[in-house]
Design a protein around this motif. Structure first.
Motif, short mmCIF file in Angstrom:
data_model
loop_
_atom_site.label_atom_id
_atom_site.label_comp_id
_atom_site.label_asym_id
_atom_site.label_seq_id
_atom_site.Cartn_x
_atom_site.Cartn_y
_atom_site.Cartn_z
N THR A 1 0.92 -1.21 -0.10
CA THR A 1 -0.11 0.06 0.15
C THR A 1 0.74 1.18 0.08
N GLY A 2 2.07 1.05 0.25
CA GLY A 2 2.92 2.27 0.42
C GLY A 2 4.20 1.99 1.39
N ARG A 3 5.20 2.97 1.31
CA ARG A 3 6.26 2.67 2.29
C ARG A 3 6.05 3.42 3.75
N GLY A 4 5.27 4.46 3.64
CA GLY A 4 5.01 5.21 4.64
C GLY A 4 4.18 4.61 5.85
N PRO A 5 3.07 3.75 5.28
CA PRO A 5 2.41 3.11 6.40
C PRO A 5 3.24 1.83 6.96
N ILE A 6 4.17 1.19 6.20
CA ILE A 6 4.90 0.17 6.56
C ILE A 6 5.85 0.70 7.67
N GLU A 7 6.39 1.76 7.45
CA GLU A 7 7.48 2.54 8.52
C GLU A 7 6.63 2.85 9.72
N LEU A 8 5.46 3.50 9.66
CA LEU A 8 4.59 3.44 10.62
C LEU A 8 4.56 2.30 11.80
N LEU A 9 4.28 1.15 11.34
CA LEU A 9 4.04 0.13 11.83
C LEU A 9 5.41 -0.29 12.69
N GLY A 10 6.45 0.04 12.02
CA GLY A 10 7.94 -0.24 12.59
C GLY A 10 8.03 0.75 13.66
N MET A 11 7.36 1.80 13.87
CA MET A 11 7.67 2.79 14.98
C MET A 11 6.92 2.33 16.34
N ALA A 12 7.43 2.25 17.37
CA ALA A 12 7.12 1.68 18.62
C ALA A 12 5.57 2.12 18.98
N ALA A 13 4.65 1.44 18.75
CA ALA A 13 3.12 1.66 19.18
C ALA A 13 2.64 2.79 18.56
N ALA A 14 3.12 3.41 17.47
CA ALA A 14 2.65 4.86 17.17
C ALA A 14 1.26 4.82 16.37
N SER A 15 0.90 3.68 15.83
CA SER A 15 -0.28 3.60 15.10
C SER A 15 -1.47 3.50 16.19
N ASP A 16 -1.00 2.87 17.33
CA ASP A 16 -1.93 2.88 18.59
C ASP A 16 -2.17 4.24 19.22
N ALA A 17 -0.94 4.91 19.41
CA ALA A 17 -0.76 5.95 20.40
C ALA A 17 -1.69 7.20 19.63
N PHE A 18 -1.60 7.07 18.11
CA PHE A 18 -2.04 8.50 17.48
C PHE A 18 -3.32 7.97 16.86
N ALA A 19 -3.88 6.80 17.02
CA ALA A 19 -5.22 6.30 16.35
C ALA A 19 -5.48 6.27 15.13
N ILE A 20 -4.31 5.80 14.37
CA ILE A 20 -4.43 6.01 12.87
C ILE A 20 -5.74 5.28 12.37
N PRO B 1 -8.08 3.93 9.26
CA PRO B 1 -8.07 3.28 7.82
C PRO B 1 -8.51 4.49 6.85
N ASP B 2 -8.87 5.33 6.87
CA ASP B 2 -9.06 6.55 6.08
C ASP B 2 -7.94 7.44 6.15
N ASP B 3 -6.97 7.33 7.04
CA ASP B 3 -5.82 8.20 7.04
C ASP B 3 -4.92 7.88 5.90
N LEU B 4 -4.19 8.88 5.25
CA LEU B 4 -3.04 8.46 4.14
C LEU B 4 -1.76 8.78 4.95
N VAL B 5 -0.83 7.90 5.04
CA VAL B 5 0.30 7.95 5.69
C VAL B 5 1.64 8.26 4.84
N TRP B 6 2.41 8.98 4.80
CA TRP B 6 3.24 9.32 4.01
C TRP B 6 4.73 9.20 4.56
N ARG B 7 5.88 8.58 3.89
CA ARG B 7 7.14 8.82 4.44
C ARG B 7 7.64 10.26 4.18
N LEU B 8 8.01 10.85 5.30
CA LEU B 8 8.63 12.31 5.39
C LEU B 8 10.13 12.04 5.51
N SER B 9 10.81 12.68 4.38
CA SER B 9 12.31 12.46 4.45
C SER B 9 12.73 14.09 4.65
N LEU B 10 13.87 14.07 5.72
CA LEU B 10 14.68 15.34 5.40
C LEU B 10 15.90 15.17 4.59
#
Length: 395
Positions: A74-93, A95-104
Motif C-alpha cells: 500500500t505504500g512505504r509510509g504506512p509500513i514504516e509507521l508500523l515499525g515505530m514503537a506503538a505509534a499507530s495505537d498512540a495516535f489512533a491512525i 483506515p481512512d488516513d493517508l500515511v506518508w514517508r517524510l524524508s529530511l
C-alpha cells in the motif's frame, strides 16, 4: 525439520557495468564463509522486484518475505509507521488516513538540486527537535489536518487525516534517492494545494533551523496495510531481526516476533554479532525461522562509498554468517538482497540479484564465488515469493 535462516543484505548487489572492470564491491569483498556456502547450494539470480513497481526496499523485502507486492503493498509510509514503537495505537491512525514517508533532505541553489537524500547525516536528537517544530507549525496552519510523527535520523512520518480516498493517494511521487543531482521544483509543483501548503510550512522551519536538512520530501504514501500472518501461511514460527523501522513494520504486519535491541542500527556500526546471537537464541528456544536484515551495504552505496560497501559486506560474512553457520550447521540458509544499489549512481537500480539456498551436502551446479557474475547463468527465480517456496523444499 531444519531451521531456516534468511539473511538479507540490503542493496548488496551492484551494477557490474558501472564498475571498473566489472569489479563490484560484492566481487571485491573477501567473503570466505559465503563463498564456501555457495559451493554447496542452489545458486542463481532472483527477480525480486515486480516489473510494475520501483526497486525499493519496501517492495523488495515484502517480496522476499513471501508476499506479492502487487497484491499487498500500500505504500512505504504506512509500513514504516508500523515499525515505530506503538505509534499507530498512540495516535489512533484510521483506515481512512493517508500515511506518508517524510524524508529530511538537503538541496542546493535556486533550482533546489537534490544533493543528499539522507538528511546530511542528521542525528536523532536534532531531527526530533526539527520535527517537533514542524508539527507545531502544521497544527497552527492546517488545524489538525496533518500530523507529523518523529522516527529516526532523516526518516519520519506525515499522517494526512481522512485522505485515503483523495486523489493524492494514487499519485506517484519518487523517492528522494532517485532524484540526486536533479531539480525537484517541477515535482514540488505537482503536489495538491493542501500538501503544497504543508510543505511550505515545514520547509520554512527547516530553512530557519541550524540542522543540515533544508527541506522535507513526501513520498511512499498509502493507507495502513494488511498482511496474512506468516505463521498461518507457512507453519513457521518466525522472528525479524533488523535495525530499521521499515523491516520492523513488515515483521509486525506479518505477525512475526520482532526482536528489538538498541545495538541493531541501519548503519555500518550495527552489532552483527548481537544479531547473530539473537537469531541463534530464538531458533534454539523453539523458533523455526529467522529473517535477519542488514542495512549497511545499502547505506554505504547511497553515499557513493564503494569501499565502505565492500567493508560492510566483509563484516556481514565475518560477524554474522560465520557465527550463524558455526552454531546452526544443519540449518537451511538463504542469502540474498532486496534490490541492486549502485555505488556509482548512489541509487537503487533495476535487475535480478544473486541468491543462494545453502544446506550442508547440497551439490548442484557449481558456484565458486557469490557475486553478481558468479551467480549468473545458474538457477533463475521469477519472484521473491517463489524464492521462499523454493527454500522451504530443503527444510
Amino acid at each position: 525439520m531444519r531451521k531456516l535462516v534468511y539473511c538479507i543484505a540490503d542493496g548488496m548487489a551492484d551494477v557490474p557495468a558501472y564498475c571498473a572492470g566489472g569489479m563490484t564491491p560484492l566481487r571485491a569483498a573477501k567473503m570466505p564463509i559465503l563463498d564456501s556456502m555457495a559451493r554447496h547450494s542452489v545458486a542463481g539470480l532472483c527477480h525480486v522486484i515486480p516489473d510494475l513497481l520501483p526497486p525499493d526496499s519496501d517492495v523488495g523485502n515484502m517480496a522476499l518475505m513471501g508476499y506479492d507486492p502487487l497484491r499487498y503493498h500500500t505504500g512505504r509510509g504506512p509500513i514504516e509507521l508500523l515499525g515505530m514503537a506503538a505509534a499507530s495505537d498512540a495516535f489512533a491512525i484510521s483506515p481512512d488516513d493517508l500515511v506518508w514517508r517524510l524524508s529530511l533532505v538537503c538541496t542546493e541553489g535556486p533550482e533546489c538540486i537534490m544533493r543528499d537524500a539522507h538528511g546530511g547525516g542528521i542525528f536523532d536528537e536534532q531531527a526530533r527537535s526539527l520535527i517537533a517544530a514542524m508539527s507545531a507549525e502544521l497544527e497552527t496552519v492546517t488545524g489538525g489536518e496533518f500530523l507529523v510523527l518523529p522516527n529516526e535520523a532523516y526518516r519520519h512520518i506525515l499522517v494526512q487525516r481522512g485522505a485515503a480516498a483523495k486523489p493524492e493517494a494514487s499519485m506517484r511521487f519518487p523517492g528522494p534517492h532517485t532524484l540526486l543531482g536533479q531539480s525537484v521544483l517541477p515535482i514540488l509543483q505537482t503536489y495538491p494545494p493542501a500538501l503544497q501548503q504543508a510543505l511550505r510550512s515545514m520547509n520554512r522551519i527547516a530553512l530557519d533551523d541550524a540542522s543540515a536538512p533544508d527541506r522535507v520530501w513526501l513520498w511512499g504514501q498509502g493507507p495502513m496495510p494488511y498482511l496474512p500472518q506468516f505463521s498461518a501461511l507457512h507453519e513457521l514460527y518466525t522472528c525479524m531481526i533488523t535495525g530499521v523501522s521499515l523491516l520492523r513494520g513488515l515483521g509486525r504486519a506479518a505477525g512475526m516476533t520482532v526482536v528489538d535491541n538498541p545495538a541493531f542500527t541501519g548503519l555500518p556500526d550495527t552489532d552483527l554479532g548481537a544479531k547473530a546471537k539473537a537469531a541463534i537464541d530464538f531458533l534454539e528456544s523453539g523458533g523455526d525461522a529467522a529473517f535477519i536484515h542488514v542495512e549497511a551495504p545499502d547505506h554505504c552505496a547511497h553515499g557513493g562509498d564503494a569501499e565502505g560497501k565492500r567493508r560492510a559486506l566483509e563484516a556481514f560474512d565475518r560477524d554474522l554468517l560465520a557465527p550463524l553457520k558455526a552454531a546452526l550447521p544443519d540449518a537451511v540458509f538463504v542469502v540474498t538482497c532486496d534490490h541492486r544499489t549502485s555505488s556509482q549512481t548512489r541509487t537503487h537500480e533495476c535487475g535480478a540479484v544473486p541468491f543462494i539456498i545453502h544446506r550442508e551436502g547440497l551439490e548442484f551446479l557449481p558456484c565458486s564465488e557469490f557475486s553478481e557474475e558468479g551467480c549468473c547463468g545458474l538457477a533463475e527465480v521469477d519472484s521473491g515469493p517463489q524464492l521462499l517456496e523454493l527454500a522451504k523444499r530443503f527444510l
